[in-house]
Design an enzyme around this catalytic site. Structure first.
Site, mmCIF file in Angstrom:
data_model
loop_
_atom_site.group_PDB
_atom_site.id
_atom_site.type_symbol
_atom_site.label_atom_id
_atom_site.label_comp_id
_atom_site.label_asym_id
_atom_site.label_seq_id
_atom_site.Cartn_x
_atom_site.Cartn_y
_atom_site.Cartn_z
ATOM 1 N N VAL A 165 0.841 -1.200 0.000
ATOM 2 C CA VAL A 165 0.000 0.000 0.000
ATOM 3 C C VAL A 165 0.874 1.246 0.000
ATOM 4 C CG1 VAL A 165 -1.777 1.267 1.272
ATOM 5 C CG2 VAL A 165 -1.834 -1.231 1.200
ATOM 6 N N GLY A 166 0.441 2.244 -0.753
ATOM 7 C CA GLY A 166 1.183 3.498 -0.807
ATOM 8 C C GLY A 166 2.558 3.321 -1.421
ATOM 9 N N TYR A 168 4.998 1.659 -0.376
ATOM 10 C CA TYR A 168 5.565 0.315 -0.208
ATOM 11 C C TYR A 168 5.473 -0.483 -1.509
ATOM 12 C CZ TYR A 168 6.247 0.538 4.857
ATOM 13 O OH TYR A 168 6.700 0.850 6.113
ATOM 14 N N VAL A 255 5.658 -7.059 2.994
ATOM 15 C CA VAL A 255 6.213 -6.912 1.655
ATOM 16 C C VAL A 255 7.678 -6.477 1.672
ATOM 17 C CG1 VAL A 255 5.570 -4.467 1.362
ATOM 18 C CG2 VAL A 255 5.701 -5.980 -0.650
ATOM 19 N N ASP A 256 8.131 -5.861 2.743
ATOM 20 C CA ASP A 256 9.514 -5.358 2.782
ATOM 21 C C ASP A 256 10.497 -6.448 3.209
ATOM 22 O OD1 ASP A 256 8.353 -5.374 5.281
ATOM 23 O OD2 ASP A 256 9.260 -3.489 5.945
ATOM 24 N N THR A 288 8.947 -7.766 24.164
ATOM 25 C CA THR A 288 8.175 -6.529 24.127
ATOM 26 C C THR A 288 6.680 -6.806 23.972
ATOM 27 O OG1 THR A 288 8.640 -6.339 21.756
ATOM 28 C CG2 THR A 288 10.088 -5.134 23.264
ATOM 29 N N GLU A 344 1.009 -7.152 15.868
ATOM 30 C CA GLU A 344 1.984 -8.120 16.376
ATOM 31 C C GLU A 344 1.744 -8.422 17.855
ATOM 32 O OE1 GLU A 344 6.185 -8.475 14.944
ATOM 33 O OE2 GLU A 344 6.596 -7.563 16.915
ATOM 34 N N TYR A 388 11.756 3.977 6.637
ATOM 35 C CA TYR A 388 10.509 4.333 7.289
ATOM 36 C C TYR A 388 10.176 5.822 7.179
ATOM 37 C CZ TYR A 388 10.468 -0.328 9.410
ATOM 38 O OH TYR A 388 10.442 -1.680 9.631
ATOM 39 N N ARG A 392 6.581 6.137 5.243
ATOM 40 C CA ARG A 392 5.425 6.278 6.121
ATOM 41 C C ARG A 392 4.899 7.694 6.193
ATOM 42 N NH1 ARG A 392 7.220 2.189 11.110
ATOM 43 N NH2 ARG A 392 6.893 0.260 9.927
#
Length: 393
Positions: A165-166, A168, A255-256, A288, A344, A388, A392
């Site tokens: 998307v965008g 990416y 996708v990355d 985390t 996540e 990023y 983004r």
């Protein structure tokens, strides 16, 4: 209370108030000395009296097995018995410093299952199974030709979903698809599901036999966090409308990333989770998890930390996972809460409750930002270089 006293000339056995002395008797002294020595050894080395023949995953803090319900978490089990099945129950996993030393020939699946062929003892340097009996797949544990032949005979189709998307789309999609054609599920039928806000910009690539692409338009959200979280709803719906009619297995990926080695049928399973490259060898207190009690993703503790860049399984199990994560995300939104690591965090909560039946080692999602480690023999999927700040915006 039983006490033993010895002296040079006599040996006295005292039991409560009764006293018996055996003096100057060579036979009695020899017999009693032997008994005393056996009692002394038994007290000093109690583990020698236990059965030591059963295979086990030895860890630094072995504790008894306690079976629990999905929400009543108990102490971890650190001994894996012979013949344990993949779905035996809900158990907390072994500590991260554990090393599996299962005797050759130990299996986690019935003989008729392809995972029966896994050689869990081929890797003494890494943990090759979880405490609940799911294999952790590392290079050297499996025969790729055997796996491919098995799933080819089963006439299996694998769906691979990816969101582009965008920005990416232009930055990553072509390299992702091209590398997947070379390394993802070789020899099997694969359907790529590409979700994008710009279908006309999806690059054309040369597909191999039994390979096809389905392009679906999705909404572009203002925040990348929303794109990440809302993919769970899209995956749920597309499995219901399309994938369940075309494929037995589904893998969902970011996708990355770029495939650089075989990512094959050995990764297929009922419910498949991916160990996070930055946390697979760390202690649990460094994970985390979302520790906000107001979030549906809240976890005080867990057994592993999983990466949402890769997850998979049968279409039924992936649909359950995606739907569960989506419902958790929407509940948080209504309560004006956002999980620490978005989808996540919810994925880790799901796998904490519904244990995966197969776990992929960091070979299947690695990053060159980490220095080369001796246990990483064969990276298969690498994180692409991140931009990023640019992507983004």
């Amino acid at each position: 209370m039983l006490r033993l006293k010895t002296s040079v000339s006599s040996l006295t056995l005292t039991c409560s108030s009764s006293r018996f002395s055996f003096k100057e008797s060579h036979k009695w002294k020899t017999l009693c000395l032997v008994c005393m020595l056996m009692l002394f050894c038994s007290a000093l080395f109690p583990h020698l009296s236990k059965r030591a023949a059963e295979p086990s995953c030895i860890t630094s803090e072995a504790q008894p097995l306690v079976k629990t319900s999905s929400f009543e978490w108990m102490k971890p089990r650190n001994i894996l018995p012979r013949g344990i099945t993949l779905l035996q129950g809900k158990y907390i996993s072994t500590p991260k410093d554990s090393r599996c030393i299962l005797p050759s020939g130990t299996n986690l699946r019935p003989e008729e299952h392809i995972d029966y062929s896994l050689d869990l003892c081929s890797r003494k340097d890494v943990q090759t199974s979880t405490s609940w009996g799911a294999p952790i797949i590392w290079d050297g544990m499996f025969d790729p030709e055997l796996y491919d032949a098995f799933y080819t005979e089963q006439n299996v189709t694998v769906a691979l979903t990816v969101f582009a998307v965008g920005k990416y789309l232009d930055a990553y999609l072509k390299d992702f698809l091209t590398s997947a054609e070379s390394h993802f599920m070789p020899g099997l039928r694969v359907v790529y599901y590409i979700f994008t806000d710009s279908p006309e910009r999806v690059p054309e690539i040369q597909l191999g036999p039994q390979r096809s692409i389905v392009i679906m338009k999705v909404e572009k959200h203002k925040r990348w966090q929303d794109i990440s979280m809302m993919r769970m709803l899209t995956i749920t719906n597309v499995i219901e409308s399309h994938i369940r009619h075309q494929a037995q297995y589904v893998f969902c990926t970011d996708v990355d990333q770029i495939f650089v080695g075989r990512f094959g049928s050995e990764a297929l399973g009922d419910s498949v989770a991916q160990l996070h490259a930055f946390f697979y060898n760390r202690e649990a207190d460094s994970f985390t998890y979302d520790r906000n009690p107001n979030s549906m993703a809240y976890m005080y503790k867990g057994d592993h930390y999983y990466h949402a860049a890769i997850f998979g399984g049968t279409w039924e199990n992936v649909q359950r996972l995606a739907e569960s994560c989506y419902l958790g995300i929407m509940t948080d939104k209504r309560n004006q809460v956002e999980a620490l690591w978005h989808d996540e965090s919810h994925l880790n909560k799901y796998f904490w409750i519904m244990k995966p039946t197969k776990v992929l080692s960091p070979e299947y999602c690695w990053t060159t930002d980490i220095k080369q480690r001796s246990e990483l023999h064969f990276p298969r999927l690498l994180w692409a270089e991140k931009h990023y700040n640019e992507l983004r915006q």
